[in-house]
Design a protein around this motif. Structure first.
Motif, PDB file in Angstrom:
ATOM      1  N   ARG A 289       0.837  -1.207   0.000  1.00 37.46           N
ATOM      2  CA  ARG A 289       0.000   0.000   0.000  1.00 37.46           C
ATOM      3  C   ARG A 289       0.875   1.261   0.000  1.00 37.46           C
ATOM      4  O   ARG A 289       0.585   2.235  -0.699  1.00 37.46           O
ATOM      5  N   ALA A 290       1.949   1.238   0.791  1.00 37.94           N
ATOM      6  CA  ALA A 290       2.865   2.379   0.812  1.00 37.94           C
ATOM      7  C   ALA A 290       3.520   2.561  -0.556  1.00 37.94           C
ATOM      8  O   ALA A 290       3.706   3.699  -1.016  1.00 37.94           O
ATOM      9  N   TYR A 291       3.855   1.455  -1.220  1.00 39.55           N
ATOM     10  CA  TYR A 291       4.454   1.553  -2.556  1.00 39.55           C
ATOM     11  C   TYR A 291       3.494   2.233  -3.528  1.00 39.55           C
ATOM     12  O   TYR A 291       3.881   3.157  -4.249  1.00 39.55           O
ATOM     13  N   PHE A 292       2.241   1.788  -3.547  1.00 41.21           N
ATOM     14  CA  PHE A 292       1.281   2.401  -4.469  1.00 41.21           C
ATOM     15  C   PHE A 292       0.973   3.850  -4.092  1.00 41.21           C
ATOM     16  O   PHE A 292       0.738   4.678  -4.965  1.00 41.21           O
ATOM     17  N   ASP A 293       0.989   4.164  -2.799  1.00 38.43           N
ATOM     18  CA  ASP A 293       0.842   5.558  -2.379  1.00 38.43           C
ATOM     19  C   ASP A 293       2.016   6.386  -2.901  1.00 38.43           C
ATOM     20  O   ASP A 293       1.842   7.523  -3.340  1.00 38.43           O
ATOM     21  N   ALA A 294       3.221   5.808  -2.860  1.00 38.47           N
ATOM     22  CA  ALA A 294       4.411   6.509  -3.353  1.00 38.47           C
ATOM     23  C   ALA A 294       4.361   6.685  -4.873  1.00 38.47           C
ATOM     24  O   ALA A 294       4.791   7.727  -5.393  1.00 38.47           O
TER      25      ALA A 294
ATOM     26  N   GLY B 229      -8.086   2.207  -6.128  1.00 42.25           N
ATOM     27  CA  GLY B 229      -8.593   0.847  -5.955  1.00 42.25           C
ATOM     28  C   GLY B 229      -7.562  -0.172  -5.522  1.00 42.25           C
ATOM     29  O   GLY B 229      -7.708  -1.358  -5.829  1.00 42.25           O
ATOM     30  N   VAL B 230      -6.540   0.238  -4.793  1.00 40.15           N
ATOM     31  CA  VAL B 230      -5.484  -0.691  -4.374  1.00 40.15           C
ATOM     32  C   VAL B 230      -6.033  -1.627  -3.300  1.00 40.15           C
ATOM     33  O   VAL B 230      -6.557  -1.174  -2.280  1.00 40.15           O
ATOM     34  N   ARG B 231      -5.914  -2.915  -3.556  1.00 46.00           N
ATOM     35  CA  ARG B 231      -6.325  -3.889  -2.544  1.00 46.00           C
ATOM     36  C   ARG B 231      -5.569  -5.196  -2.732  1.00 46.00           C
ATOM     37  O   ARG B 231      -5.153  -5.545  -3.835  1.00 46.00           O
ATOM     38  N   VAL B 232      -5.402  -5.887  -1.618  1.00 40.19           N
ATOM     39  CA  VAL B 232      -4.781  -7.211  -1.637  1.00 40.19           C
ATOM     40  C   VAL B 232      -5.892  -8.221  -1.913  1.00 40.19           C
ATOM     41  O   VAL B 232      -6.861  -8.312  -1.163  1.00 40.19           O
ATOM     42  N   VAL B 233      -5.741  -8.979  -2.984  1.00 30.45           N
ATOM     43  CA  VAL B 233      -6.731  -9.988  -3.343  1.00 30.45           C
ATOM     44  C   VAL B 233      -6.409 -11.301  -2.635  1.00 30.45           C
ATOM     45  O   VAL B 233      -7.299 -11.989  -2.139  1.00 30.45           O
ATOM     46  N   GLU B 234      -5.115 -11.603  -2.574  1.00 21.81           N
ATOM     47  CA  GLU B 234      -4.685 -12.876  -1.988  1.00 21.81           C
ATOM     48  C   GLU B 234      -3.250 -12.733  -1.506  1.00 21.81           C
ATOM     49  O   GLU B 234      -2.452 -12.035  -2.118  1.00 21.81           O
TER      50      GLU B 234
END
Length: 156
Positions: free
Chosen positions: A49-54, A85-90
């Motif tokens: 999540r931090a990576y996608f925020d960056a 829409g960042v989310r962990v699917v699995e």
């Protein structure tokens, strides 16, 4: 004489506004914020999540800090307008396969996350293949070390 100066000034202002508008429409590769690197105790999902925020903030220093040594971020954030829409699917443990690079086997802990996200590029950089679901491998050498991104893509 004053009318000509005023007209020249108006034309110059319109030209500057037009050029600035074109530049903003085409994409502005500037840093739009700072994202803190998660603490060492953060889980793999927090690191992603931090990576996608960056990426969203075009914070290249944080992007690089979240990747394992010798590895590089896969998204050129200069081309990115926003990430949504960042989310962990699995999320699951990953055991390196014999055909995986040897340096991956050197890590004690490896997890695989299937991430779902949508990257919105600047108009002249738009990619029609969105939304995206991609696997990421995260690695560390023990519980006291932070998780770092090792790789991304269908190969993992």
């Amino acid at each position: 004489m004053r009318v000509r100066r005023w007209a020249a000034f108006a034309v110059a202002c319109v030209a500057v506004v037009a050029l600035l508008s074109l530049y903003l429409w085409a994409g502005v590769p500037i840093r739009r914020g700072h994202v803190a690197v998660p603490p060492a105790a953060a889980g793999p999902d927090d690191v992603m999540r931090a990576y996608f925020d960056a990426v969203d903030a075009n914070d290249k220093a944080t992007q690089r800090a979240l990747w394992a040594a010798g590895r590089a971020p896969g998204i050129d954030s200069d081309d990115v307008r926003t990430v949504t829409g960042v989310r962990v699917v699995e999320q699951d443990a990953y055991v390196p396969l014999p055909e995986d690079p040897a340096e991956l086997s050197a890590y004690r802990d490896v997890v695989r996350l299937l991430m779902s996200f949508r990257v919105h590029y600047w108009p002249v950089h738009d990619d029609p293949q969105q939304p995206t679901a991609t696997f990421y491998l995260l690695v560390r050498n023990g519980a006291h070390e932070p998780w770092r991104i090792w790789g991304a893509g269908a190969f993992v």
